[in-house]
Write a protein that holds these residues in place. Structure first.
Motif, PDB file in Angstrom:
ATOM      1  N   ASN A  11      14.219  84.859  61.311  1.00 45.95           N
ATOM      2  CA  ASN A  11      13.225  84.027  62.013  1.00 45.95           C
ATOM      3  C   ASN A  11      12.504  83.028  61.117  1.00 45.95           C
ATOM      4  O   ASN A  11      11.667  82.264  61.607  1.00 45.95           O
ATOM      5  CB  ASN A  11      12.178  84.884  62.733  1.00 45.95           C
ATOM      6  N   THR A  12      12.800  83.004  59.841  1.00 49.74           N
ATOM      7  CA  THR A  12      12.139  82.051  58.951  1.00 49.74           C
ATOM      8  C   THR A  12      12.579  80.631  59.271  1.00 49.74           C
ATOM      9  O   THR A  12      13.757  80.362  59.518  1.00 49.74           O
ATOM     10  CB  THR A  12      12.463  82.359  57.479  1.00 49.74           C
ATOM     11  N   VAL A  13      11.620  79.709  59.243  1.00 55.12           N
ATOM     12  CA  VAL A  13      11.915  78.284  59.405  1.00 55.12           C
ATOM     13  C   VAL A  13      11.930  77.647  58.022  1.00 55.12           C
ATOM     14  O   VAL A  13      10.942  77.706  57.287  1.00 55.12           O
ATOM     15  CB  VAL A  13      10.867  77.592  60.294  1.00 55.12           C
ATOM     16  N   PHE A  14      13.059  77.053  57.659  1.00 46.92           N
ATOM     17  CA  PHE A  14      13.159  76.241  56.449  1.00 46.92           C
ATOM     18  C   PHE A  14      12.863  74.784  56.819  1.00 46.92           C
ATOM     19  O   PHE A  14      13.493  74.231  57.733  1.00 46.92           O
ATOM     20  CB  PHE A  14      14.563  76.295  55.851  1.00 46.92           C
ATOM     21  N   ALA A  15      11.913  74.167  56.126  1.00 52.41           N
ATOM     22  CA  ALA A  15      11.643  72.734  56.279  1.00 52.41           C
ATOM     23  C   ALA A  15      11.850  72.100  54.910  1.00 52.41           C
ATOM     24  O   ALA A  15      11.090  72.369  53.965  1.00 52.41           O
ATOM     25  CB  ALA A  15      10.233  72.491  56.788  1.00 52.41           C
ATOM     26  N   ILE A  16      12.864  71.276  54.786  1.00 51.76           N
ATOM     27  CA  ILE A  16      13.292  70.743  53.492  1.00 51.76           C
ATOM     28  C   ILE A  16      13.075  69.242  53.460  1.00 51.76           C
ATOM     29  O   ILE A  16      13.413  68.539  54.416  1.00 51.76           O
ATOM     30  CB  ILE A  16      14.773  71.065  53.235  1.00 51.76           C
ATOM     31  N   THR A  17      12.498  68.751  52.370  1.00 49.06           N
ATOM     32  CA  THR A  17      12.352  67.317  52.142  1.00 49.06           C
ATOM     33  C   THR A  17      13.036  66.975  50.830  1.00 49.06           C
ATOM     34  O   THR A  17      12.709  67.541  49.778  1.00 49.06           O
ATOM     35  CB  THR A  17      10.872  66.902  52.069  1.00 49.06           C
ATOM     36  N   ALA A  18      13.986  66.056  50.880  1.00 45.72           N
ATOM     37  CA  ALA A  18      14.736  65.676  49.684  1.00 45.72           C
ATOM     38  C   ALA A  18      13.930  64.697  48.846  1.00 45.72           C
ATOM     39  O   ALA A  18      13.412  63.704  49.363  1.00 45.72           O
ATOM     40  CB  ALA A  18      16.069  65.046  50.080  1.00 45.72           C
ATOM     41  N   HIS A  19      13.798  64.959  47.543  1.00 43.40           N
ATOM     42  CA  HIS A  19      13.173  64.006  46.625  1.00 43.40           C
ATOM     43  C   HIS A  19      14.157  62.928  46.196  1.00 43.40           C
ATOM     44  O   HIS A  19      13.766  61.798  45.896  1.00 43.40           O
ATOM     45  CB  HIS A  19      12.634  64.729  45.392  1.00 43.40           C
ATOM     46  N   ASP A  20      15.435  63.291  46.131  1.00 40.68           N
ATOM     47  CA  ASP A  20      16.516  62.351  45.845  1.00 40.68           C
ATOM     48  C   ASP A  20      17.733  62.847  46.604  1.00 40.68           C
ATOM     49  O   ASP A  20      17.599  63.668  47.510  1.00 40.68           O
ATOM     50  CB  ASP A  20      16.773  62.235  44.331  1.00 40.68           C
ATOM     51  N   ASP A  21      18.921  62.343  46.321  1.00 41.70           N
ATOM     52  CA  ASP A  21      20.098  62.825  47.025  1.00 41.70           C
ATOM     53  C   ASP A  21      20.296  64.303  46.721  1.00 41.70           C
ATOM     54  O   ASP A  21      20.348  64.721  45.560  1.00 41.70           O
ATOM     55  CB  ASP A  21      21.336  62.032  46.606  1.00 41.70           C
ATOM     56  N   VAL A  22      20.419  65.106  47.780  1.00 45.01           N
ATOM     57  CA  VAL A  22      20.419  66.557  47.655  1.00 45.01           C
ATOM     58  C   VAL A  22      21.621  67.137  48.399  1.00 45.01           C
ATOM     59  O   VAL A  22      21.976  66.681  49.483  1.00 45.01           O
ATOM     60  CB  VAL A  22      19.118  67.154  48.236  1.00 45.01           C
ATOM     61  N   GLU A  23      22.220  68.160  47.794  1.00 47.63           N
ATOM     62  CA  GLU A  23      23.228  68.970  48.475  1.00 47.63           C
ATOM     63  C   GLU A  23      22.715  70.403  48.542  1.00 47.63           C
ATOM     64  O   GLU A  23      22.255  70.959  47.544  1.00 47.63           O
ATOM     65  CB  GLU A  23      24.559  68.916  47.738  1.00 47.63           C
ATOM     66  N   LEU A  24      22.779  70.979  49.735  1.00 48.52           N
ATOM     67  CA  LEU A  24      22.231  72.305  49.998  1.00 48.52           C
ATOM     68  C   LEU A  24      23.297  73.218  50.574  1.00 48.52           C
ATOM     69  O   LEU A  24      24.188  72.767  51.310  1.00 48.52           O
ATOM     70  CB  LEU A  24      21.082  72.221  51.004  1.00 48.52           C
ATOM     71  N   ALA A  25      23.178  74.501  50.284  1.00 47.05           N
ATOM     72  CA  ALA A  25      24.018  75.517  50.906  1.00 47.05           C
ATOM     73  C   ALA A  25      23.121  76.585  51.506  1.00 47.05           C
ATOM     74  O   ALA A  25      22.138  76.998  50.886  1.00 47.05           O
ATOM     75  CB  ALA A  25      24.960  76.140  49.884  1.00 47.05           C
ATOM     76  N   LEU A  26      23.451  77.016  52.716  1.00 49.47           N
ATOM     77  CA  LEU A  26      22.696  78.079  53.370  1.00 49.47           C
ATOM     78  C   LEU A  26      23.642  79.216  53.715  1.00 49.47           C
ATOM     79  O   LEU A  26      24.554  79.055  54.529  1.00 49.47           O
ATOM     80  CB  LEU A  26      22.002  77.574  54.632  1.00 49.47           C
ATOM     81  N   ALA A  27      23.437  80.358  53.079  1.00 54.17           N
ATOM     82  CA  ALA A  27      24.210  81.569  53.351  1.00 54.17           C
ATOM     83  C   ALA A  27      23.391  82.480  54.250  1.00 54.17           C
ATOM     84  O   ALA A  27      22.186  82.652  54.032  1.00 54.17           O
ATOM     85  CB  ALA A  27      24.538  82.284  52.040  1.00 54.17           C
ATOM     86  N   THR A  28      24.029  83.095  55.251  1.00 53.74           N
ATOM     87  CA  THR A  28      23.321  84.005  56.147  1.00 53.74           C
ATOM     88  C   THR A  28      24.147  85.265  56.381  1.00 53.74           C
ATOM     89  O   THR A  28      25.377  85.259  56.242  1.00 53.74           O
ATOM     90  CB  THR A  28      23.003  83.354  57.508  1.00 53.74           C
ATOM     91  N   ALA A  29      23.452  86.335  56.755  1.00 56.58           N
ATOM     92  CA  ALA A  29      24.111  87.610  57.038  1.00 56.58           C
ATOM     93  C   ALA A  29      23.144  88.495  57.820  1.00 56.58           C
ATOM     94  O   ALA A  29      21.937  88.241  57.845  1.00 56.58           O
ATOM     95  CB  ALA A  29      24.551  88.292  55.745  1.00 56.58           C
ATOM     96  N   PRO A  30      23.640  89.557  58.449  1.00 59.00           N
ATOM     97  CA  PRO A  30      22.774  90.417  59.271  1.00 59.00           C
ATOM     98  C   PRO A  30      21.624  91.038  58.470  1.00 59.00           C
ATOM     99  O   PRO A  30      21.781  91.410  57.301  1.00 59.00           O
ATOM    100  CB  PRO A  30      23.741  91.494  59.772  1.00 59.00           C
ATOM    101  N   ALA A  31      20.467  91.139  59.135  1.00 62.17           N
ATOM    102  CA  ALA A  31      19.284  91.733  58.509  1.00 62.17           C
ATOM    103  C   ALA A  31      18.265  92.073  59.584  1.00 62.17           C
ATOM    104  O   ALA A  31      18.286  91.508  60.688  1.00 62.17           O
ATOM    105  CB  ALA A  31      18.675  90.783  57.484  1.00 62.17           C
TER     106      ALA A  31
END
Length: 265
Positions: free
Chosen positions: A91-111
Motif C-alpha cells: 500500500n505504500t505510495v512512491f512519489a518520485i521526482t527526477a533531478h536529472d535523467d533517471v532510470e528506475l527499477a521496481l521489484a515487487t513480491a507478496p507480503a
C-alpha cells in the motif's frame, strides 16, 4: 509463451512483468525512465512489498511519509559503485521526482506488511567477486536474505566481455530446503555498448523447457524454473538486475550435474 520480454527503447515505461503476464505467483518487475524534473507516482498493491532501485541518475523519492532526496547518482549501471534503493511495505505510495535523467527499477513480491519503509543506502550494500578466469563476475547485494523483507531478493551483476555468468548453470525450482529452494526470477539486462547483445538459455533436466535467447539492452528474461546461464560475446559487457521471490526467502541452488565438474577446476 516466450520467456523473453522486450524492453522499450524510448518512453517512460521500459518493461513490465506481473505475476499475471508471467503466469506465476511471486515476482513482479517494472522499469522506468524519467527526464529531469519529471515525476512518477506508483502505488504498491495491498498484498505486495516493493524495492525501488535508482539504477542511474539522481532522484527524490517519497515513500509514504518518508522522504529521501538525492538518491542514486550513477551515470551508468556499469559504474563501480552501488545504487541506492528504498524498501516499502504493501500500500505504500512512491512519489518520485527526477533531478536529472533517471532510470528506475521496481521489484515487487507478496507480503503482509511486517516491515516499514526504509532507505537501503549504497554504502550498506555488500560488493563481491564471484567465479574466476572467464567465469568472473561482479556482484552487488541490494536486498539479500540477511536484510529485512518478506519475499524479495534483489541483486545486480556485471559480467565482463567474453565471460559467462550464472554459470555453471544452476537452478532453484524445487522446494527442498536446505538443499534447494523454489524461487521465480527475472533478469533485467543492460549491455555496454548498448547495441550489443547477450545470450541466455533457460532449460530443465527433462528439456520440457529449453529456450535460448539473444537478449538486448533493457530486455527481461523470465525464469520460472530450470537452469539459466548467461554468456557475453567479445567486446560487450553485460549487466543484469535479478529479482527473486518464492514461498521461502532463501537462496539455495543446484548446479546442472553435467557441468558441476567446473567447480572443481
Amino acid at each position: 509463451m516466450s520467456l523473453l520480454v522486450k524492453g522499450h527503447a524510448q518512453g517512460r515505461e521500459i518493461v513490465t512483468v506481473t505475476p499475471a503476464t508471467a503466469g506465476w505467483k511471486h515476482v513482479g518487475f517494472e522499469g522506468f525512465r524519467l527526464t529531469a524534473g519529471e515525476k512518477l507516482r506508483v502505488t504498491l498493491a495491498p498484498d505486495r512489498e516493493g524495492c525501488l532501485v535508482v539504477l542511474t541518475g539522481s532522484a527524490e523519492v517519497l515513500a509514504g511519509a518518508e522522504r529521501f532526496d538525492h538518491l542514486g547518482g550513477r551515470a551508468s549501471v556499469f559504474d563501480e559503485r552501488s545504487p541506492d534503493a528504498v524498501y516499502a511495505p504493501p500500500n505504500t505510495v512512491f512519489a518520485i521526482t527526477a533531478h536529472d535523467d533517471v532510470e528506475l527499477a521496481l521489484a515487487t513480491a507478496p507480503a503482509s506488511g511486517r516491515h516499514p519503509v526504509r532507505l537501503i543506502p549504497a554504502a550498506s550494500m555488500k560488493r563481491s567477486v564471484r567465479g574466476k578466469d572467464t567465469n568472473t563476475r561482479y556482484i552487488c547485494d541490494i536486498l539479500p536474505e540477511t536484510e529485512p523483507a518478506e519475499s524479495l531478493l534483489v541483486v545486480e551483476v556485471v559480467t565482463p566481455a567474453a565471460h559467462s555468468s550464472s554459470y555453471p548453470p544452476h537452478k532453484h525450482d524445487t522446494d527442498n530446503l536446505p538443499v534447494e529452494s523454489f524461487l521465480e526470477e527475472t533478469y533485467y539486462h543492460r549491455i555496454d555498448p548498448p547495441q550489443g547483445f547477450a545470450f541466455q538459455r533457460v532449460y530443465t533436466d527433462e528439456r520440457d523447457l529449453d529456450e535460448s535467447m539473444a537478449v538486448y539492452n533493457h530486455d527481461v528474461v523470465m525464469v520460472p524454473r530450470g537452469y539459466h546461464p548467461v554468456v557475453m560475446p567479445h567486446g560487450y559487457r553485460g549487466y543484469y538486475l535479478n529479482v527473486m521471490a518464492g514461498p521461502h526467502r532463501e537462496w539455495h541452488f543446484k548446479n546442472d550435474p553435467a557441468h558441476d565438474w567446473l567447480m572443481l577446476r
